[in-house]
Write a protein that holds these residues in place. Sequence first.
Motif, PDB file in Angstrom:
ATOM      1  N   SER A  20       0.826  -1.215   0.000  1.00 36.09           N
ATOM      2  CA  SER A  20       0.000   0.000   0.000  1.00 36.09           C
ATOM      3  C   SER A  20       0.858   1.261   0.000  1.00 36.09           C
ATOM      4  CB  SER A  20      -0.970   0.005   1.186  1.00 36.09           C
ATOM      5  OG  SER A  20      -0.264   0.021   2.403  1.00 36.09           O
ATOM      6  N   LEU A  21       1.997   1.249   0.709  1.00 34.56           N
ATOM      7  CA  LEU A  21       2.873   2.417   0.761  1.00 34.56           C
ATOM      8  C   LEU A  21       3.382   2.788  -0.624  1.00 34.56           C
ATOM      9  CD1 LEU A  21       4.278   4.352   2.834  1.00 34.56           C
ATOM     10  CD2 LEU A  21       6.227   2.809   2.717  1.00 34.56           C
ATOM     11  N   LEU A  22       3.741   1.782  -1.427  1.00 36.29           N
ATOM     12  CA  LEU A  22       4.241   2.031  -2.780  1.00 36.29           C
ATOM     13  C   LEU A  22       3.119   2.182  -3.805  1.00 36.29           C
ATOM     14  CD1 LEU A  22       7.326  -0.357  -2.878  1.00 36.29           C
ATOM     15  CD2 LEU A  22       7.324   2.139  -2.637  1.00 36.29           C
ATOM     16  N   GLY A  23       1.872   2.028  -3.364  1.00 39.02           N
ATOM     17  CA  GLY A  23       0.740   2.198  -4.273  1.00 39.02           C
ATOM     18  C   GLY A  23       0.638   1.097  -5.311  1.00 39.02           C
ATOM     19  N   LEU A  24       1.070  -0.104  -4.956  1.00 37.13           N
ATOM     20  CA  LEU A  24       1.004  -1.225  -5.889  1.00 37.13           C
ATOM     21  C   LEU A  24      -0.407  -1.788  -5.924  1.00 37.13           C
ATOM     22  CD1 LEU A  24       4.328  -2.985  -4.852  1.00 37.13           C
ATOM     23  CD2 LEU A  24       3.956  -1.461  -6.798  1.00 37.13           C
ATOM     24  N   ASP A  25      -0.784  -2.334  -7.047  1.00 37.36           N
ATOM     25  CA  ASP A  25      -2.112  -2.911  -7.226  1.00 37.36           C
ATOM     26  C   ASP A  25      -2.262  -4.125  -6.321  1.00 37.36           C
ATOM     27  OD1 ASP A  25      -4.405  -4.274  -8.106  1.00 37.36           O
ATOM     28  OD2 ASP A  25      -4.110  -3.612 -10.170  1.00 37.36           O
ATOM     29  N   THR A  26      -3.175  -4.044  -5.354  1.00 40.04           N
ATOM     30  CA  THR A  26      -3.337  -5.116  -4.370  1.00 40.04           C
ATOM     31  C   THR A  26      -3.848  -6.412  -4.994  1.00 40.04           C
ATOM     32  OG1 THR A  26      -5.503  -4.231  -3.777  1.00 40.04           O
ATOM     33  CG2 THR A  26      -3.633  -3.611  -2.381  1.00 40.04           C
ATOM     34  N   PRO A  64      20.815   9.415   2.542  1.00 39.86           N
ATOM     35  CA  PRO A  64      19.680   8.678   1.991  1.00 39.86           C
ATOM     36  C   PRO A  64      19.703   8.706   0.474  1.00 39.86           C
ATOM     37  CG  PRO A  64      18.963  10.877   2.572  1.00 39.86           C
ATOM     38  CD  PRO A  64      20.440  10.775   2.929  1.00 39.86           C
ATOM     39  N   ILE A  65      19.001   7.758  -0.120  1.00 40.67           N
ATOM     40  CA  ILE A  65      18.808   7.746  -1.575  1.00 40.67           C
ATOM     41  C   ILE A  65      17.377   8.197  -1.820  1.00 40.67           C
ATOM     42  CG2 ILE A  65      18.739   6.317  -3.647  1.00 40.67           C
ATOM     43  CD1 ILE A  65      20.650   4.386  -2.198  1.00 40.67           C
ATOM     44  N   TRP A  66      17.208   9.046  -2.785  1.00 40.62           N
ATOM     45  CA  TRP A  66      15.896   9.575  -3.124  1.00 40.62           C
ATOM     46  C   TRP A  66      15.269   8.636  -4.140  1.00 40.62           C
ATOM     47  CZ3 TRP A  66      14.723  13.423  -7.336  1.00 40.62           C
ATOM     48  CH2 TRP A  66      13.481  14.025  -7.148  1.00 40.62           C
ATOM     49  N   VAL A  67      14.105   8.047  -3.833  1.00 39.81           N
ATOM     50  CA  VAL A  67      13.449   7.102  -4.731  1.00 39.81           C
ATOM     51  C   VAL A  67      11.987   7.483  -4.935  1.00 39.81           C
ATOM     52  CG1 VAL A  67      14.986   5.210  -4.043  1.00 39.81           C
ATOM     53  CG2 VAL A  67      12.789   5.473  -2.908  1.00 39.81           C
ATOM     54  N   HIS A  68      11.399   6.913  -5.973  1.00 36.63           N
ATOM     55  CA  HIS A  68       9.983   7.130  -6.280  1.00 36.63           C
ATOM     56  C   HIS A  68       9.313   5.799  -6.561  1.00 36.63           C
ATOM     57  CE1 HIS A  68      11.394  11.202  -7.168  1.00 36.63           C
ATOM     58  NE2 HIS A  68      10.165  11.578  -6.974  1.00 36.63           N
ATOM     59  N   PHE A  76      10.172   8.974  -1.797  1.00 36.12           N
ATOM     60  CA  PHE A  76      10.587   8.406  -0.521  1.00 36.12           C
ATOM     61  C   PHE A  76      12.077   8.660  -0.316  1.00 36.12           C
ATOM     62  CE2 PHE A  76       7.054   5.823  -1.909  1.00 36.12           C
ATOM     63  CZ  PHE A  76       6.299   5.665  -0.763  1.00 36.12           C
ATOM     64  N   TYR A  77      12.469   8.715   0.940  1.00 39.63           N
ATOM     65  CA  TYR A  77      13.880   8.622   1.289  1.00 39.63           C
ATOM     66  C   TYR A  77      14.135   7.144   1.538  1.00 39.63           C
ATOM     67  CZ  TYR A  77      13.523  13.617   2.300  1.00 39.63           C
ATOM     68  OH  TYR A  77      13.305  14.958   2.216  1.00 39.63           O
ATOM     69  N   PRO A  93       8.350   8.209   3.664  1.00 39.02           N
ATOM     70  CA  PRO A  93       7.695   9.126   2.718  1.00 39.02           C
ATOM     71  C   PRO A  93       8.326  10.518   2.772  1.00 39.02           C
ATOM     72  CG  PRO A  93       6.068   7.877   3.951  1.00 39.02           C
ATOM     73  CD  PRO A  93       7.400   7.603   4.599  1.00 39.02           C
ATOM     74  N   ALA A  94       8.530  11.091   1.607  1.00 39.66           N
ATOM     75  CA  ALA A  94       9.062  12.457   1.486  1.00 39.66           C
ATOM     76  C   ALA A  94       7.947  13.332   0.931  1.00 39.66           C
ATOM     77  CB  ALA A  94      10.270  12.470   0.563  1.00 39.66           C
ATOM     78  N   HIS A  95       8.032  14.600   1.196  1.00 39.80           N
ATOM     79  CA  HIS A  95       7.015  15.542   0.733  1.00 39.80           C
ATOM     80  C   HIS A  95       7.694  16.609  -0.115  1.00 39.80           C
ATOM     81  CE1 HIS A  95       4.292  13.568   3.481  1.00 39.80           C
ATOM     82  NE2 HIS A  95       5.227  13.669   4.403  1.00 39.80           N
TER      83      HIS A  95
END
Length: 187
Positions: A20-26, A64-68, A76-77, A93-95
Amino acid sequence: MLAVQERSLTVIAYSENTISLLGLDTQIFSDSLLGLDVRFCLLPIVTAPLARAAASREISLVNPIWVHSRNTQRPFYAIPHRIDVGIVVDLEPAHFGDPAFTIAWVVQSQKLVVRAISRLQSLLRGEIDVLCDTVVEKVHELTGYDRVMVYKFHEDEHGEVLLEIRSWSDLEPYLGSHYPTTDVPQV
C-alpha cells in the motif's frame, strides 16, 4: 521496509504496509512481493543508485537515496543498510514541500552527474566506441529513460541507431534501424 538480495535486487522480505505504501495494485501483489525484482516497484532512475549502494563497501555513505514509487511516483527517502542475507531498505515518505527533499534531490543529482563526468573524463581520447558506450550508459542512469540510443547521421542525412540501452527486454529493439531525414526534426 524492503529487504533485497544484494546482487540481483530481488525482494527477500518486506513489511506488511509495503504494497500500500508504494501504491502497488493489491489484486496483482496480494500474494507476495517475494522474488520480485525491486525495479518493478521503483522508477528506473532510482534503481541505479540503489544498485550502486548495494555494490558500495560502506553502504551508509550513500544514505539517503531519493526514490519514487513506479506506480504512483510518490517520493521516498530510502535508507539502505546491510544485513547478513542482503540489504534492508527503509522507506520514509518524502514531501515535495519539505526542504530536505529538495536538498536530497539536488545532492543525489549532483553525485550522479559528477560520477558521469568523471567517468567520461577518464576515457582515453580517440576511443569513440568506448565513449559512445559510456555516454549511453550514463545518460540512461541519469535520466532513467526506458531507452537511450546513439544515433549516427550519414552523408545523405538519414540516421542509423548505432547503440541502444533498453530498460525492458520487451521493448522493441531499434539497434541497426535506419530512418529517413524527415523523421528527425529540423532545428
